[in-house]
Design a protein around this motif. Structure first.
Motif, mmCIF file in Angstrom:
data_model
loop_
_atom_site.group_PDB
_atom_site.id
_atom_site.type_symbol
_atom_site.label_atom_id
_atom_site.label_comp_id
_atom_site.label_asym_id
_atom_site.label_seq_id
_atom_site.Cartn_x
_atom_site.Cartn_y
_atom_site.Cartn_z
ATOM 1 N N ILE A 1 0.847 -1.195 0.000
ATOM 2 C CA ILE A 1 0.000 0.000 0.000
ATOM 3 C C ILE A 1 0.884 1.246 0.000
ATOM 4 C CG2 ILE A 1 -1.756 1.257 1.341
ATOM 5 C CD1 ILE A 1 -2.731 -1.318 0.000
ATOM 6 N N SER A 2 0.415 2.279 -0.692
ATOM 7 C CA SER A 2 1.091 3.578 -0.771
ATOM 8 C C SER A 2 2.503 3.488 -1.356
ATOM 9 C CB SER A 2 1.137 4.251 0.604
ATOM 10 O OG SER A 2 -0.176 4.460 1.079
ATOM 11 N N THR A 3 2.700 2.511 -2.234
ATOM 12 C CA THR A 3 3.979 2.338 -2.917
ATOM 13 C C THR A 3 3.715 2.249 -4.410
ATOM 14 O OG1 THR A 3 4.854 1.111 -1.036
ATOM 15 C CG2 THR A 3 6.007 0.854 -3.126
ATOM 16 N N LYS A 4 4.529 2.922 -5.194
ATOM 17 C CA LYS A 4 4.374 2.865 -6.638
ATOM 18 C C LYS A 4 5.021 1.581 -7.167
ATOM 19 C CE LYS A 4 4.780 5.833 -10.689
ATOM 20 N NZ LYS A 4 5.290 7.109 -11.168
ATOM 21 N N HIS A 5 4.272 0.832 -7.972
ATOM 22 C CA HIS A 5 4.734 -0.421 -8.565
ATOM 23 C C HIS A 5 4.516 -0.378 -10.070
ATOM 24 C CE1 HIS A 5 5.093 -2.532 -4.710
ATOM 25 N NE2 HIS A 5 3.922 -2.020 -4.376
ATOM 26 N N ARG A 6 5.096 -1.346 -10.767
ATOM 27 C CA ARG A 6 4.884 -1.513 -12.213
ATOM 28 C C ARG A 6 4.346 -2.915 -12.447
ATOM 29 N NH1 ARG A 6 5.112 1.273 -16.501
ATOM 30 N NH2 ARG A 6 5.807 0.499 -18.509
#
Length: 124
Positions: free
Chosen positions: A63-68
Motif C-alpha cells: 500500500i502507498s507504494t508505486k509499482h509496475r
C-alpha cells in the motif's frame, strides 16, 4: 501491456486484455486483502480459470507504494511481472488474436494508474 500503479486500498484491481466484447476477455486481478494474483477469463459470459496455471497466493503489492505491472501475452502463454519480477503465469486457448485492453477495479476505489503502455511484440 504495462502500467505503473499506486494503491491506497488493499482491495483488487488489474486490467482486461484481448477484450472482444462484454462476454469474452482475459483479465489479471491483484488483491493484497485476499493475498492473490490471478489471471482469468470470461468466455461465453462465464468467468473461469485459465486452462493452465493463472493463480498464486502472494501479497502482490504494498500500500502507498508505486509499482509496475507488466503482462507479456505471446500466443496462448501469459506472464505477469510486478516490478520486473515474475508474479503469475498461465496459458489458455479460448481467445486468440488481438483485442482491446482496459483498467479495472474490484472493490477498490483508491488506486492510481500512471504511464499505461501497450506494445505489439513481433514473433520471428
Amino acid at each position: 501491456l504495462a502500467v505503473d500503479f499506486s494503491p491506497i486500498d488493499h482491495d483488487g484491481f488489474g486490467y482486461v486484455f484481448r477484450y472482444q466484447d462484454i462476454n469474452n476477455f482475459y483479465f489479471c486481478v491483484l488483491s493484497a486483502r485476499n493475498n492473490y494474483a490471478m489471471l482469468g477469463k470470461k468466455t461465453a459470459g462465464v468467468f473461469n480459470f485459465l486452462d493452465q496455471g493463472g493463480q498464486v497466493n502472494v501479497t502482490p503489492y504494498q500500500i502507498s507504494t508505486k509499482h509496475r505491472l507488466k503482462l507479456v501475452a505471446l500466443g496462448n502463454q501469459f506472464q505477469v511481472y510486478q516490478d520486473d519480477d515474475p508474479l503469475v503465469s498461465g496459458s489458455d486457448d479460448d481467445i486468440s488474436g488481438a483485442g482491446q485492453v482496459g483498467l479495472m477495479c474490484h472493490g477498490n476505489d483508491n488506486v492510481f494508474f500512471y504511464r499505461l503502455q501497450l506494445l505489439k511484440l513481433l514473433s520471428g
